[in-house]
Design a protein around this motif. Sequence first.
Motif, short mmCIF file in Angstrom:
data_model
loop_
_atom_site.label_atom_id
_atom_site.label_comp_id
_atom_site.label_asym_id
_atom_site.label_seq_id
_atom_site.Cartn_x
_atom_site.Cartn_y
_atom_site.Cartn_z
N HIS A 1 -7.50 7.82 -14.78
CA HIS A 1 -7.19 9.18 -15.22
C HIS A 1 -7.66 10.22 -14.20
O HIS A 1 -7.25 11.37 -14.25
CB HIS A 1 -7.83 9.46 -16.58
N SER A 2 -8.51 9.80 -13.30
CA SER A 2 -8.95 10.66 -12.20
C SER A 2 -9.18 9.79 -10.97
O SER A 2 -9.32 8.57 -11.08
CB SER A 2 -10.24 11.41 -12.58
N ASP A 3 -9.15 10.44 -9.82
CA ASP A 3 -9.46 9.75 -8.56
C ASP A 3 -8.56 8.53 -8.34
O ASP A 3 -9.00 7.50 -7.83
CB ASP A 3 -10.94 9.35 -8.56
N ASN A 4 -7.31 8.67 -8.69
CA ASN A 4 -6.36 7.55 -8.62
C ASN A 4 -6.30 6.92 -7.23
O ASN A 4 -6.28 5.69 -7.10
CB ASN A 4 -4.97 8.05 -9.02
N PHE A 5 -6.29 7.73 -6.20
CA PHE A 5 -5.99 7.20 -4.87
C PHE A 5 -7.19 6.55 -4.20
O PHE A 5 -7.03 5.58 -3.44
CB PHE A 5 -5.35 8.30 -4.02
N ASN A 6 -8.38 7.05 -4.46
CA ASN A 6 -9.56 6.34 -3.99
C ASN A 6 -9.74 5.02 -4.73
O ASN A 6 -10.11 4.00 -4.14
CB ASN A 6 -10.82 7.21 -4.16
N GLN A 7 -9.47 5.03 -6.04
CA GLN A 7 -9.53 3.80 -6.83
C GLN A 7 -8.50 2.79 -6.31
O GLN A 7 -8.78 1.60 -6.21
CB GLN A 7 -9.23 4.11 -8.30
N MET A 8 -7.33 3.29 -5.98
CA MET A 8 -6.25 2.44 -5.47
C MET A 8 -6.68 1.73 -4.18
O MET A 8 -6.44 0.51 -4.02
CB MET A 8 -5.02 3.31 -5.20
N GLU A 9 -7.33 2.46 -3.29
CA GLU A 9 -7.75 1.88 -2.02
C GLU A 9 -8.80 0.79 -2.22
O GLU A 9 -8.93 -0.11 -1.40
CB GLU A 9 -8.31 2.97 -1.11
N GLU A 10 -9.52 0.86 -3.31
CA GLU A 10 -10.56 -0.13 -3.59
C GLU A 10 -10.02 -1.34 -4.35
O GLU A 10 -10.39 -2.47 -4.05
CB GLU A 10 -11.69 0.53 -4.41
N LYS A 11 -9.15 -1.08 -5.33
CA LYS A 11 -8.73 -2.15 -6.26
C LYS A 11 -7.52 -2.94 -5.78
O LYS A 11 -7.50 -4.17 -5.87
CB LYS A 11 -8.38 -1.54 -7.62
N ILE A 12 -6.49 -2.25 -5.29
CA ILE A 12 -5.23 -2.92 -4.98
C ILE A 12 -5.36 -3.95 -3.86
O ILE A 12 -4.76 -5.02 -3.92
CB ILE A 12 -4.12 -1.90 -4.66
N PRO A 13 -6.16 -3.69 -2.80
CA PRO A 13 -6.30 -4.72 -1.77
C PRO A 13 -6.85 -6.04 -2.28
O PRO A 13 -6.54 -7.10 -1.71
CB PRO A 13 -7.24 -4.07 -0.76
N VAL A 14 -7.67 -6.01 -3.32
CA VAL A 14 -8.18 -7.26 -3.91
C VAL A 14 -7.02 -8.07 -4.49
O VAL A 14 -6.91 -9.29 -4.27
CB VAL A 14 -9.23 -6.96 -5.00
N LEU A 15 -6.14 -7.40 -5.24
CA LEU A 15 -4.94 -8.06 -5.77
C LEU A 15 -4.05 -8.55 -4.64
O LEU A 15 -3.57 -9.68 -4.66
CB LEU A 15 -4.17 -7.09 -6.66
#
Length: 437
Positions: free
Chosen positions: A302-316
């Motif tokens: 709900h906030s900070d989508n793009f920093n979260q994306m840079e952290e989470k999506i590369p793991v997937l």
Amino acid sequence: MNHMKLDEVSRRGFLATTAKSCFGLTIGGAAANFFQNKAAAADPAVLAAGGGQAKSVIYLFMSGGMTHLDTFDPKPDADSNIRGDCRSISTNVDGIQLGHCLPGLAKQMDKVALVRSMSTTQGAHAQGRYYMRTGYTKRSSIVHPSAGSWASKLSGQHNSELPPFVTLNCGSSHPGAGFMEATHAPLPIGSPSAGLQNCERNEISEQQFNQQLGLRKQLDADFDARYGTTQKNVRDYNEAFDAAVRLMQSKDLEAFDLSKESKEAHLLYGGHSFAKGVLLARRLVERGVRFIEVEYGGFDWHSDNFNQMEEKIPVLDQALAALLKDLEINGLLESTLVVVGTEFGRTPTVKSNAGRNHYPKAFSCLMAGGGITGGQTHGNTDENGAEVLSPKTSAQDFNSTIAYAMGIPHDKVVNSPSNRPFRMGGVNGKPITSLFS
């Protein structure tokens, strides 16, 4: 009635003591959820139509509602308040782009079918996850079976010593077998790195172990003669105990031990708990486990989508790309359906705090292997990822497609204990046959 309760309490006390002393298990826990059942033949109609190649399924569930605009359905020509900080990257298939945090998957796009037309009416997390996993809306009066339990019920297991359905990192809210028999419930593994715990004899010899099992049968004889064929709980309990014994004696028990994997394999998949779960799923597929679900949580941005994306999506990205390549090299990709799902998408418009809210109206999932024709997209959304322009794909359709890939009938009726009819494909689900060769 009082006599039965007394016998059952005594029996359960003995079983619990025996289980702890024999193999460190508490019967009724993880090991109580499976036992041997006979494999069903694939539906001839499904085979004729191009399905039925998937002997196993690895379902990667992105819990929290993974953003479709920043992963599987980017919009490079949309305004910046839609794109945010997500850049689109090309893949090895002309015309298909992904979010920039998925470079590994981009190189494997020729193996993948993206389903960009997912849509649901369930905008809350618990209800959305439940609907995706079962094809039914959540009710207080009944728990519906998840796709893995349907697969167990309708197709059985390939390995008579290992469970047909295993969940990794999924937690206690998973619907599991729902109203079905406990034999079709998943074996839950909380930590892939720790594997399956307490499955060895506790400092007793094999002779002592067999003596205790024999004593158990003697003590159970009278009770089973009276109640073993009429009481469902008694049958489930006996089957769970027998399953635990088979499992602990199985030569394939080492499948749960990730220390058997090479250092190179661990580096290939990554060090995150989710990545370990994906690696363990591959090991279980090699031993004939029918359905493995691995959950990766934390997508509620709900906030900070793009920093979260840079952290989470590369793991997937790393784990999924490694899995697809690994299965291909080992000749298992065509017989293993790999699925990535989530409960809903995220709002196209980025909020002032760089967040995206829940968005059940449109989202994306993917399938690969298991007879899927790679390098394609199914369905599409508008230029902002807000509306599904093609026919919508429901959770019921998605689960029907899993059934189709496995060669089992999505519309086969199974009655609940209250004699109500249910199906793996829900009430109206239809498989996406165009995804298959």
